[in-house]
Design an enzyme around this catalytic site. Structure first.
Site, PDB file in Angstrom:
ATOM      1  N   THR A   1       1.075  -1.365  -0.102  1.00 52.53           N
ATOM      2  CA  THR A   1       0.422   0.166   0.116  1.00 52.53           C
ATOM      3  C   THR A   1       0.783   1.012   0.012  1.00 52.53           C
ATOM      4  OG1 THR A   1      -2.080   0.755   1.238  1.00 52.53           O
ATOM      5  CG2 THR A   1      -0.245  -0.347   2.066  1.00 52.53           C
ATOM      6  N   ASN A   2      -0.563   2.705   0.129  1.00 46.80           N
ATOM      7  CA  ASN A   2       1.226   3.832   0.399  1.00 46.80           C
ATOM      8  C   ASN A   2       0.563   4.101   1.177  1.00 46.80           C
ATOM      9  OD1 ASN A   2      -1.049   5.289  -0.796  1.00 46.80           O
ATOM     10  ND2 ASN A   2      -0.956   4.303  -2.789  1.00 46.80           N
TER      11      ASN A   2
END
Ligand code: CTP
Length: 399
Positions: free
Chosen positions: A204-205
């Site tokens: 993810t980020n």
């Protein structure tokens, strides 16, 4: 309409002061009652007679000659103090509480809300003192409108141009609770995506979704029917917003295309993963000796896919988060994804980007117009972005 609204129009000594005369007419035509306050040097650009003829004498320009108590009375009378154009000098005086002329005295005494439209040379606008003053004013609750970016009266190019009078009128109307997006279908993407590696791990980020959620709330407040396709976030939304929760880039792609029908405006703020594991392991990957390589494949570019089928009356807005060659990279995205405008976040600015409540943005348009905003809350920036959506909607409806 601004019927019954009382506005004090503050005018300061900028080459753009003549535009205040035009704005004064627009405000009056919209039904507002307007009184004008000027700083002493305005006379060098526009004669007081222009303002007094249009306001039937309601001009306050000299703190010492015209009844000193005017500076208290005007702020109490007004529903809004609107300063157009606002020079670097006047903004600095507002920020630090100086009151050495009619306008600065009205500002300091005014209990009403205040909106300012800055206008100055690019070097003055980007100067750290001016930016710091604008930040102080935002914190004090002043509504700071964006500046245009382009050729300036000095011959220089850059940010600092006064916002167009029609756009200032829209900002004032919106401020007074008009619903300029009523009947508009708006689709948003927000938050990060999660790309599963196995049942317990994912890629993810750092996106928190704050900018997208601020846009959703503000658009709904302006009357739009809002659908948001959201990656995982901790944020909540009012019930009048239709929210579709997704996890992966593929799920977001599908949800967007299923909900695209009849949308007038599409704004994509989501930080979509560009790569996803080639295969998702159905069992937890157990550790072993040596390194682990996880092959990744490209995800689909959702924004580009919407740009490819965009109708001429639709408005499509994308975000670009860049760390280098910011303007050039953002311009490429504007073209390659067929956007009406792109919102550029720079990772270089303190207080801007992932997780912060504030952001610093530049908007780039197809006609090469650029707009720069000082560091502001994401809520305030949502208003600025939607203001541009409203302007483009009006433009498209008129052609
Ligand atoms: N976007 C999208 N689908 C993707 C990737 C991005 O819809 N698979 C959208 C984002 O919501 C945002 C814009 O495209 O509005 C960002 O574009 P871009 O900068 O191209 O994404 P990056 O992945 O950051 O691209 P690059 O690596 O080229 O900088």
């Amino acid at each position: 309409m601004l019927k019954g609204k009382k506005i004090v129009l503050g005018v300061t000594a900028s080459i753009a002061a003549y535009k205040a005369v035009f704005l004064l007419r627009l405000l009056q035509k919209a039904g507002a009652e307007v009184k004008v306050v000027t700083t002493p040097s305005v006379e060098k650009f526009v004669g007081e007679l222009s303002f007094s003829a249009l306001t039937k004498g309601n001009v306050f320009s000299d703190l010492w000659n015209e009844g000193w108590s005017e500076h208290v009375g005007l702020g109490t009378w007004a529903d809004l103090l609107l300063v157009v154009p606002a020079t670097a000098n006047t903004l600095a005086k507002f920020a630090h509480g100086l009151c050495d002329n009619a306008l600065t005295a009205v500002y300091l005494a005014a209990p009403c809300p205040v909106m300012v439209a800055p206008a100055m040379d690019a070097d003055m606008y980007v100067h750290p003192r001016t930016q710091a003053n604008l930040e102080i004013l935002q914190k004090d609750g002043v509504h700071v409108l964006p500046v245009g970016d382009g050729f300036l009266a000095s011959g220089l190019q850059g940010p600092g141009r006064l916002m167009e009078a029609e756009d200032i009128l829209t900002a004032v109307q919106t401020f007074f609770g008009e619903k300029p997006l009523a009947g508009t279908g708006l689709l948003l993407t927000a938050g990060p995506t999660r790309e599963a590696i196995d049942p317990v791990r994912y890629i993810t980020n750092h996106s928190t979704g704050k900018m997208g959620y601020a846009l959703a709330e503000e658009a709904a407040r302006l009357g739009a029917e809002v659908t948001i396709v959201s990656g995982p976030t901790q944020l909540e939304l009012p019930k009048n917003i239709y929210r579709i929760d997704v996890q992966s880039a593929q799920e977001m792609y599908e949800a967007v295309h299923q909900n695209l029908q009849d949308k007038d405006v599409v704004i994509m703020t989501a930080a979509v993963a560009d790569y996803t594991p080639l295969e998702v392991s159905h069992q937890k990957i157990k550790k072993a000796e040596g390194d682990l390589n996880i092959p990744l494949k490209r995800t689909r570019d959702i924004l580009k896919s919407v740009g490819a089928i965009k109708k001429s009356e639709q408005i499509l807005v994308g975000f670009a988060l860049e760390t280098h060659n910011e303007l050039d990279n953002a311009k490429k995205k504007l073209q390659s994804k067929n956007l009406d405008f792109v919102v550029l976040n720079s990772m270089k600015d303190a207080g801007a980007g992932f997780g912060h409540d504030t952001n610093k943005l530049t908007l780039l348009f197809r006609d090469e117009e650029q707009m720069s905003f000082p560091l502001k809350s994401k809520k305030e920036l949502a208003k600025d972005i939607l203001q541009q959506v409203i302007r483009l909607r009006k433009q498209k409806n008129n052609t």
